[in-house]
Write an enzyme that holds these catalytic residues in place. Structure first.
Site, PDB file in Angstrom:
ATOM      1  N   LYS A 213       0.847  -1.082   0.039  1.00 28.82           N
ATOM      2  CA  LYS A 213       0.076  -0.065  -0.038  1.00 28.82           C
ATOM      3  C   LYS A 213       0.979   1.193   0.059  1.00 28.82           C
ATOM      4  O   LYS A 213       1.959   1.322   0.931  1.00 28.82           O
ATOM      5  CB  LYS A 213      -0.895  -0.209   1.228  1.00 28.82           C
ATOM      6  CG  LYS A 213      -2.038   1.170   1.317  1.00 28.82           C
ATOM      7  CD  LYS A 213      -2.460   1.121   2.935  1.00 28.82           C
ATOM      8  CE  LYS A 213      -3.393   2.144   2.988  1.00 28.82           C
ATOM      9  NZ  LYS A 213      -3.881   2.330   4.420  1.00 28.82           N
ATOM     10  N   HIS A 232      -6.252   1.762  14.411  1.00 29.82           N
ATOM     11  CA  HIS A 232      -6.366   0.420  14.145  1.00 29.82           C
ATOM     12  C   HIS A 232      -5.249  -0.626  14.401  1.00 29.82           C
ATOM     13  O   HIS A 232      -4.062   0.074  14.633  1.00 29.82           O
ATOM     14  CB  HIS A 232      -6.570   0.278  12.356  1.00 29.82           C
ATOM     15  CG  HIS A 232      -5.365   0.629  11.684  1.00 29.82           C
ATOM     16  ND1 HIS A 232      -4.907   1.708  11.645  1.00 29.82           N
ATOM     17  CD2 HIS A 232      -4.542  -0.111  10.986  1.00 29.82           C
ATOM     18  CE1 HIS A 232      -3.844   1.932  10.822  1.00 29.82           C
ATOM     19  NE2 HIS A 232      -3.551   0.583  10.611  1.00 29.82           N
ATOM     20  N   ASP A 234      -3.088  -3.789  12.446  1.00 30.04           N
ATOM     21  CA  ASP A 234      -3.308  -4.252  10.991  1.00 30.04           C
ATOM     22  C   ASP A 234      -3.702  -5.719  11.026  1.00 30.04           C
ATOM     23  O   ASP A 234      -3.362  -6.569  12.178  1.00 30.04           O
ATOM     24  CB  ASP A 234      -1.751  -4.395  10.474  1.00 30.04           C
ATOM     25  CG  ASP A 234      -1.454  -2.910  10.218  1.00 30.04           C
ATOM     26  OD1 ASP A 234      -2.191  -1.875  10.203  1.00 30.04           O
ATOM     27  OD2 ASP A 234       0.025  -2.758   9.723  1.00 30.04           O
ATOM     28  N   HIS A 288      -2.272   1.485  16.238  1.00 31.69           N
ATOM     29  CA  HIS A 288      -1.694   2.626  15.915  1.00 31.69           C
ATOM     30  C   HIS A 288      -2.475   3.557  14.800  1.00 31.69           C
ATOM     31  O   HIS A 288      -3.676   3.236  14.393  1.00 31.69           O
ATOM     32  CB  HIS A 288      -0.421   2.137  14.770  1.00 31.69           C
ATOM     33  CG  HIS A 288      -0.531   1.265  13.910  1.00 31.69           C
ATOM     34  ND1 HIS A 288      -0.857  -0.115  13.896  1.00 31.69           N
ATOM     35  CD2 HIS A 288      -0.598   1.552  12.484  1.00 31.69           C
ATOM     36  CE1 HIS A 288      -1.120  -0.642  12.858  1.00 31.69           C
ATOM     37  NE2 HIS A 288      -0.958   0.265  11.796  1.00 31.69           N
TER      38      HIS A 288
HETATM   39  C1  OGA Z   1      -1.770   1.620   7.463  1.00 28.65           C
HETATM   40  C2  OGA Z   1      -0.843   2.525   8.499  1.00 28.65           C
HETATM   41  C3  OGA Z   1       0.905   3.979   8.930  1.00 28.65           C
HETATM   42  C4  OGA Z   1       2.017   4.918   8.326  1.00 28.65           C
HETATM   43  O1  OGA Z   1      -1.568   2.153   6.266  1.00 28.65           O
HETATM   44  O2  OGA Z   1      -2.106   0.567   7.785  1.00 28.65           O
HETATM   45  O3  OGA Z   1      -1.184   2.102   9.611  1.00 28.65           O
HETATM   46  O4  OGA Z   1       2.783   5.264   8.763  1.00 28.65           O
HETATM   47  N1  OGA Z   1       0.083   3.296   8.179  1.00 28.65           N
HETATM   48  O5  OGA Z   1       1.622   5.554   7.380  1.00 28.65           O
HETATM   49 NI    NI Z   2      -1.777  -0.017   9.715  1.00 23.75          NI
END
Ligand code: OGA
Ligand code: NI
Length: 346
Positions: A213, A232, A234, A288
């Protein structure tokens, strides 16, 4: 009419990418009301301002003793559910190339990015979370998702063709990333007193799925009110992440939200729900969220390493006994994901 309302109206004609909303918001120095989090979520109110503890650092080249390294990783995964890895074996230029081509994609004209738009119901593609959450609020982020491994899961239709070296840079990063994820799963297995291969095997082995992502958090006039990604854990087994140099990751620990200080060039590892479950709660998936920045675009590249959909995940039998009961149900990963995404009890 309030500025925020006029922003909402002027964007309703176009696809509601946060990047476009951000340009209008910058001019108005305000954000549309659907991006204003309720007070109990606002970073301005809820970020811990005292002395923040630092998330653990694991140096893969630093410990002469393998046992010492394993206990550091295990302690971090148990007490924090997150750690930073230095000397991780991914060359700096490989990470820089990944970041360069991802940034170049998000800087393309909107119509070029829309060629990769995610279709409703599918994970892969360019997009913005369209539906509001339970409280009717939106997150300040656009993203691109695509699988990077195994080969059978890759659909190059979702890999940007511009810049031209996008594919090469991502393939190169993927090669090193798989080596690192394997090392981490071995250390986590040993930390449970199990043989090297147990966790990797339990999350799919050769069929472990790697989903990249790219988060793009545009500059935001009110970083005190908005969130990038809301709180959330993961649902992956583990998540391996590189950020750009704009801070924003926050960790919930000891009843506080605090900023995670990123060491330049370190790779961030999140323990995901599936490792928490397999370890019967010995390791913890970390809660986080991310904040956004007033002047700069923040970006991050998490790779979610997850079991194949039909794989059954539950507490490892080696860790369950008459004295230590299973704390989680055993179910197929796709069923876990369905409940999580639809906010249903597991
Ligand atoms: C996510 C996430 C953290 C970030 O996309 O699940 O927690 O540092 N990203 O962007
Ligand atoms: Ni995340």
């Amino acid at each position: 009419m309030r500025v925020a309302q006029s922003i909402s109206m002027s964007i309703s004609m176009e696809a509601e990418r946060v990047q476009a909303i951000a340009s209008l918001s910058a001019a108005a120095d305000d954000i549309p009301p659907e991006f204003v989090r309720p007070e109990h979520e606002q970073p301005g109110f809820t970020t811990y301002r005292g002395q923040a503890p630092e998330i653990p650092v694991v140096d893969l080249a630093g410990e002469a003793d393998q046992g010492e390294l394993v206990s550091r990783v295990a302690a971090a995964a148990r007490e924090w559910g997150i750690f930073q890895v230095v000397n991780h074996g991914i060359p700096a230029e490989v990470v820089r190339d990944l970041q360069r081509v991802g940034k170049a994609f998000f800087e393309l004209p909107q119509e070029e990015k829309e060629k990769y738009a995610a279709k409703p119901g599918s994970t892969e593609g360019y997009g913005t979370k369209l539906q509001k959450d339970l409280e009717g609020k939106k997150a300040w982020v656009d993203f691109l998702f695509h699988n990077i491994w195994p080969p059978a899961m890759i659909n190059y239709a979702f890999w940007p063709k511009i810049p031209r070296d996008y594919r090469k840079a991502n393939e190169e990063y993927g090669k090193y990333l798989r080596i690192l994820s394997n090392k981490i799963l071995i250390m986590l297995s040993k930390g449970l007193g199990l043989e090297d291969h147990v966790l990797m095997q339990s999350v799919g082995g050769q069929n472990l799925e790697y989903l990249l992502k790219i988060n793009y958090y545009p500059p935001c006039p009110r970083p005190d009110l908005a969130l990038g990604v809301v709180a959330h854990t993961d649902m992956s087994a583990i998540t391996i992440l590189v950020p750009n140099d704009v801070p924003g990751l926050q960790i919930f620990k000891d009843d506080h939200w605090f900023d995670a200080k990123h060491i330049p060039n370190a790779i961030i590892v999140h323990v995901g729900d599936q490792i928490e479950i397999l370890s019967n709660g010995y390791y913890k998936s970390v809660l986080h969220r991310t904040t956004v920045n007033k002047e700069k675009a923040r970006m991050s590249w998490p790779v979610f390493c997850s079991p194949p959909p039909e794989m059954e995940i539950g507490p490892l039998p080696q860790l369950v006994s008459d004295e230590t009961l299973a704390k989680y149900k055993t179910k197929m990963y796709k069923d876990y994901a369905y409940c999580k995404l639809n906010k249903l009890p597991q």
